[in-house]
Write an enzyme that holds these catalytic residues in place. Structure first.
Site, mmCIF file in Angstrom:
data_model
loop_
_atom_site.group_PDB
_atom_site.id
_atom_site.type_symbol
_atom_site.label_atom_id
_atom_site.label_comp_id
_atom_site.label_asym_id
_atom_site.label_seq_id
_atom_site.Cartn_x
_atom_site.Cartn_y
_atom_site.Cartn_z
ATOM 1 N N ASN A 132 -10.467 -35.900 -69.371
ATOM 2 C CA ASN A 132 -9.063 -35.732 -68.983
ATOM 3 C C ASN A 132 -8.898 -34.615 -67.944
ATOM 4 O O ASN A 132 -9.854 -34.207 -67.299
ATOM 5 C CB ASN A 132 -8.165 -35.560 -70.208
ATOM 6 C CG ASN A 132 -6.822 -36.266 -70.013
ATOM 7 O OD1 ASN A 132 -6.120 -36.022 -69.043
ATOM 8 N ND2 ASN A 132 -6.487 -37.147 -70.932
ATOM 9 N N ARG A 133 -7.672 -34.103 -67.804
ATOM 10 C CA ARG A 133 -7.359 -33.273 -66.639
ATOM 11 C C ARG A 133 -7.419 -31.773 -66.908
ATOM 12 O O ARG A 133 -7.148 -31.323 -68.027
ATOM 13 C CB ARG A 133 -5.957 -33.630 -66.115
ATOM 14 C CG ARG A 133 -5.914 -35.018 -65.529
ATOM 15 C CD ARG A 133 -4.520 -35.431 -65.092
ATOM 16 N NE ARG A 133 -4.585 -36.732 -64.434
ATOM 17 C CZ ARG A 133 -4.719 -37.899 -65.063
ATOM 18 N NH1 ARG A 133 -4.773 -37.939 -66.384
ATOM 19 N NH2 ARG A 133 -4.792 -39.026 -64.385
ATOM 20 N N HIS B 192 -14.564 -44.046 -72.463
ATOM 21 C CA HIS B 192 -13.453 -44.594 -71.681
ATOM 22 C C HIS B 192 -13.451 -46.121 -71.660
ATOM 23 O O HIS B 192 -13.120 -46.736 -70.631
ATOM 24 C CB HIS B 192 -13.515 -44.034 -70.256
ATOM 25 C CG HIS B 192 -12.184 -43.940 -69.580
ATOM 26 N ND1 HIS B 192 -11.393 -45.049 -69.338
ATOM 27 C CD2 HIS B 192 -11.501 -42.878 -69.104
ATOM 28 C CE1 HIS B 192 -10.294 -44.647 -68.727
ATOM 29 N NE2 HIS B 192 -10.321 -43.341 -68.573
ATOM 30 N N SER B 193 -13.810 -46.769 -72.775
ATOM 31 C CA SER B 193 -13.782 -48.237 -72.805
ATOM 32 C C SER B 193 -12.366 -48.763 -72.668
ATOM 33 O O SER B 193 -11.420 -48.198 -73.234
ATOM 34 C CB SER B 193 -14.377 -48.749 -74.118
ATOM 35 O OG SER B 193 -15.776 -48.575 -74.096
ATOM 36 N N TYR B 194 -12.251 -49.836 -71.909
ATOM 37 C CA TYR B 194 -10.993 -50.584 -71.799
ATOM 38 C C TYR B 194 -11.158 -51.805 -72.697
ATOM 39 O O TYR B 194 -12.084 -52.599 -72.497
ATOM 40 C CB TYR B 194 -10.769 -51.083 -70.374
ATOM 41 C CG TYR B 194 -10.440 -50.043 -69.345
ATOM 42 C CD1 TYR B 194 -11.354 -49.054 -68.992
ATOM 43 C CD2 TYR B 194 -9.211 -50.064 -68.686
ATOM 44 C CE1 TYR B 194 -11.059 -48.108 -68.025
ATOM 45 C CE2 TYR B 194 -8.905 -49.123 -67.708
ATOM 46 C CZ TYR B 194 -9.828 -48.143 -67.381
ATOM 47 O OH TYR B 194 -9.536 -47.219 -66.415
ATOM 48 N N GLU C 296 -8.636 -43.098 -75.839
ATOM 49 C CA GLU C 296 -9.666 -42.095 -75.580
ATOM 50 C C GLU C 296 -9.475 -40.944 -76.568
ATOM 51 O O GLU C 296 -8.546 -40.158 -76.429
ATOM 52 C CB GLU C 296 -9.544 -41.588 -74.136
ATOM 53 C CG GLU C 296 -9.647 -42.675 -73.090
ATOM 54 C CD GLU C 296 -8.953 -42.292 -71.784
ATOM 55 O OE1 GLU C 296 -9.304 -41.259 -71.192
ATOM 56 O OE2 GLU C 296 -8.033 -43.021 -71.361
ATOM 57 N N GLN D 66 -5.795 -40.264 -76.069
ATOM 58 C CA GLN D 66 -5.080 -40.649 -74.862
ATOM 59 C C GLN D 66 -4.883 -42.163 -74.901
ATOM 60 O O GLN D 66 -5.853 -42.925 -74.936
ATOM 61 C CB GLN D 66 -5.896 -40.273 -73.613
ATOM 62 C CG GLN D 66 -5.213 -40.567 -72.287
ATOM 63 C CD GLN D 66 -4.353 -39.413 -71.782
ATOM 64 O OE1 GLN D 66 -4.302 -38.344 -72.395
ATOM 65 N NE2 GLN D 66 -3.662 -39.615 -70.683
ATOM 66 N N ASP E 48 0.184 -43.256 -70.376
ATOM 67 C CA ASP E 48 -1.002 -42.481 -69.979
ATOM 68 C C ASP E 48 -0.789 -41.098 -70.597
ATOM 69 O O ASP E 48 -0.627 -40.108 -69.903
ATOM 70 C CB ASP E 48 -1.097 -42.432 -68.449
ATOM 71 C CG ASP E 48 -2.472 -41.983 -67.962
ATOM 72 O OD1 ASP E 48 -3.298 -41.581 -68.807
ATOM 73 O OD2 ASP E 48 -2.706 -42.032 -66.741
ATOM 74 N N HIS F 107 -11.860 -35.889 -65.665
ATOM 75 C CA HIS F 107 -13.041 -36.543 -66.243
ATOM 76 C C HIS F 107 -14.371 -35.989 -65.735
ATOM 77 O O HIS F 107 -15.286 -36.743 -65.387
ATOM 78 C CB HIS F 107 -12.963 -38.043 -66.008
ATOM 79 C CG HIS F 107 -11.898 -38.746 -66.803
ATOM 80 N ND1 HIS F 107 -11.403 -38.265 -67.989
ATOM 81 C CD2 HIS F 107 -11.216 -39.919 -66.571
ATOM 82 C CE1 HIS F 107 -10.487 -39.097 -68.462
ATOM 83 N NE2 HIS F 107 -10.346 -40.104 -67.617
HETATM 84 C C1 GLA Z 1 -7.633 -41.678 -67.634
HETATM 85 C C2 GLA Z 1 -6.446 -41.039 -67.043
HETATM 86 C C3 GLA Z 1 -5.693 -42.029 -66.221
HETATM 87 C C4 GLA Z 1 -6.579 -42.677 -65.205
HETATM 88 C C5 GLA Z 1 -7.742 -43.303 -65.886
HETATM 89 C C6 GLA Z 1 -8.718 -43.895 -64.916
HETATM 90 O O1 GLA Z 1 -7.363 -42.369 -68.753
HETATM 91 O O2 GLA Z 1 -5.611 -40.437 -67.992
HETATM 92 O O3 GLA Z 1 -4.639 -41.383 -65.588
HETATM 93 O O4 GLA Z 1 -7.041 -41.713 -64.297
HETATM 94 O O5 GLA Z 1 -8.414 -42.363 -66.668
HETATM 95 O O6 GLA Z 1 -8.085 -44.690 -63.954
#
Ligand code: GLA
Length: 383
Positions: free
Chosen positions: A113-114, A213-215, A348, A320, A283, A139
């Site tokens: 994350n940020r 970070h799996s979708y 996440e 997240q 998000d 990340h």
């Molecule tokens: C994370 C962030 C999102 C985005 C994704 C990747 O989950 O929180 O804002 O950057 O990664 O696209």
């Protein structure tokens, strides 16, 4: 991709293929129906060999993980009639993972994350990290753990397939202090749980926050959007963010707002009303009600069409929820389908974003001599 084969038959079919073509893959463990196979997934642009580990449990559930990014490429689980589908987004080939992509399936570190403006203080010293997401650090930076080749070792016990991935990040790599050795062990239990256990140790004080970070799309990769998936998150509070998705520091109640998923609600039901910058969508970091520290139920998702259910258990204090807002049809996945907005969702498990700059958030500092430990379980069933 969908396979019209019931789970048990699929397991037998795979075994028959392996017997018929010896040497196709190395089978590292075979007992009580579970196994791990190793094969090649190609070579990186800078010449590093990448391996693919295929974990199969007694029920024919399959998880595939590559040493590049310790990244989950495929996860095949049954629906309510036993039909298997790959429920994670991703690519077929290594070159696609080496190109720009939004962290599909990857292990994220050193800090998920940020971090606001990429800046933090530790031990009286100021550190500056890459701003790789607008003004902020995201990340792990320009070349985070998702873009590194990890070492792998099968660690199956009692017929339960498992592989441990290890990566040592040098002192000051991506601007972070301390040489940090991280491991993530993927275990696929016979109860259809994919268990991710993380550890990290350092030789100097540093910060660490690891996630996957799996979708997911429980209808199957390439099967449209996840807007109809019913989501429950066991969280009364979340961390509101500014326009650059940095937490304001406030810990706010979700009650009576579009953020509240304490009762199962389709992800798309209120998504258009979620406040925040374009392109909108969820998000956000949820503050899990269990508080973290011990593995506990944290979220559940159900796809009403297939009946597939994924429970998320974690020892992390936060999750997240990211609803694939930035997917825009430019990336084509394994099934040959372009990933449109909301083609997958991420849950996440993590410490809160920008925690190092918020003393009121659970701390992310790791001291030498201590071991960071974290466990997340994705548990699959159908109803
Ligand atoms: C994370 C962030 C999102 C985005 C994704 C990747 O989950 O929180 O804002 O950057 O990664 O696209």
């Amino acid at each position: 991709m969908r396979h019209r084969i019931p789970a048990a038959a699929a397991a037998c079919a795979t075994m028959a293929v392996l017997t018929a073509v010896p040497g196709l893959a190395q089978t590292a463990a075979v007992s009580k129906g579970g196994r791990v196979e190793k094969s090649s997934f190609g070579t990186t642009k800078d010449g590093q060999a990448v391996d693919l580990y295929t974990l199969t449990n007694a029920k024919g559930v399959v998880a595939k993980v590559i040493t590049y990014g310790a990244l989950l490429t495929e996860l095949h689980v049954p629906d309510k009639s036993g039909m298997m589908a790959d429920v994670v987004l991703g690519f077929k080939t290594l070159d696609r993972y080496e190109s720009d992509h939004p962290y599909f399936g990857a292990t994220i570190g050193r800090v998920a994350n940020r971090i606001a403006k990429g800046r933090f203080k530790l031990g009286g010293q100021e550190y500056a990290l890459a701003a790789n997401n607008g003004p902020n650090h995201l990340h792990g930076g320009l070349r985070g753990f998702d873009k590194r080749v990890w070492k792998a070792q099968p660690v199956s016990t009692g017929g339960v397939p498992a592989v441990r991935f290890t990566y040592t990040s040098a002192d000051m790599e991506e601007g972070y202090p301390g040489a940090l050795t991280a491991t993530v062990t993927y275990t696929l239990t016979h109860a259809n749980e994919l268990r991710l256990e993380y550890t990290a140790v350092t030789d100097k004080p540093t910060i660490v926050n690891l996630t996957n970070h799996s979708y997911f799309n429980l209808a199957g990769d390439g099967q449209g959007t996840i807007l109809d998936h019913e989501l429950t998150i066991m969280a009364d509070r979340f961390t509101p963010v500014d326009d650059t998705l940095i937490p304001t520091g406030e810990i706010a109640s979700v009650r009576g707002t579009v953020m509240d998923f304490n009762r199962a609600t389709p992800i798309g039901a209120r998504i258009a009303e979620v406040p925040g910058p374009a392109p909108g969508g969820y998000d956000h970091n949820y503050v899990l009600s269990h508080g973290g520290g011990v593995l506990a139920m944290s979220a559940t998702v159900r796809d009403p069409k297939s009946g597939r259910v994924m429970d998320v258990l974690t020892s992390e204090p936060g999750i997240q929820l990211y609803t694939g807002n930035f997917l825009d049809g430019t990336l084509t996945g394994k099934a040959g389908v372009a990933y449109q907005r909301h083609a997958g969702f991420c849950l996440e498990t993590q410490h809160f974003p920008d925690a190092i700059n918020h003393p009121n958030f659970p701390p992310v500092v790791l001291q030498p001599g201590r071991t960071f430990k974290s466990t997340t379980v994705y548990r699959f069933s159908a109803r």
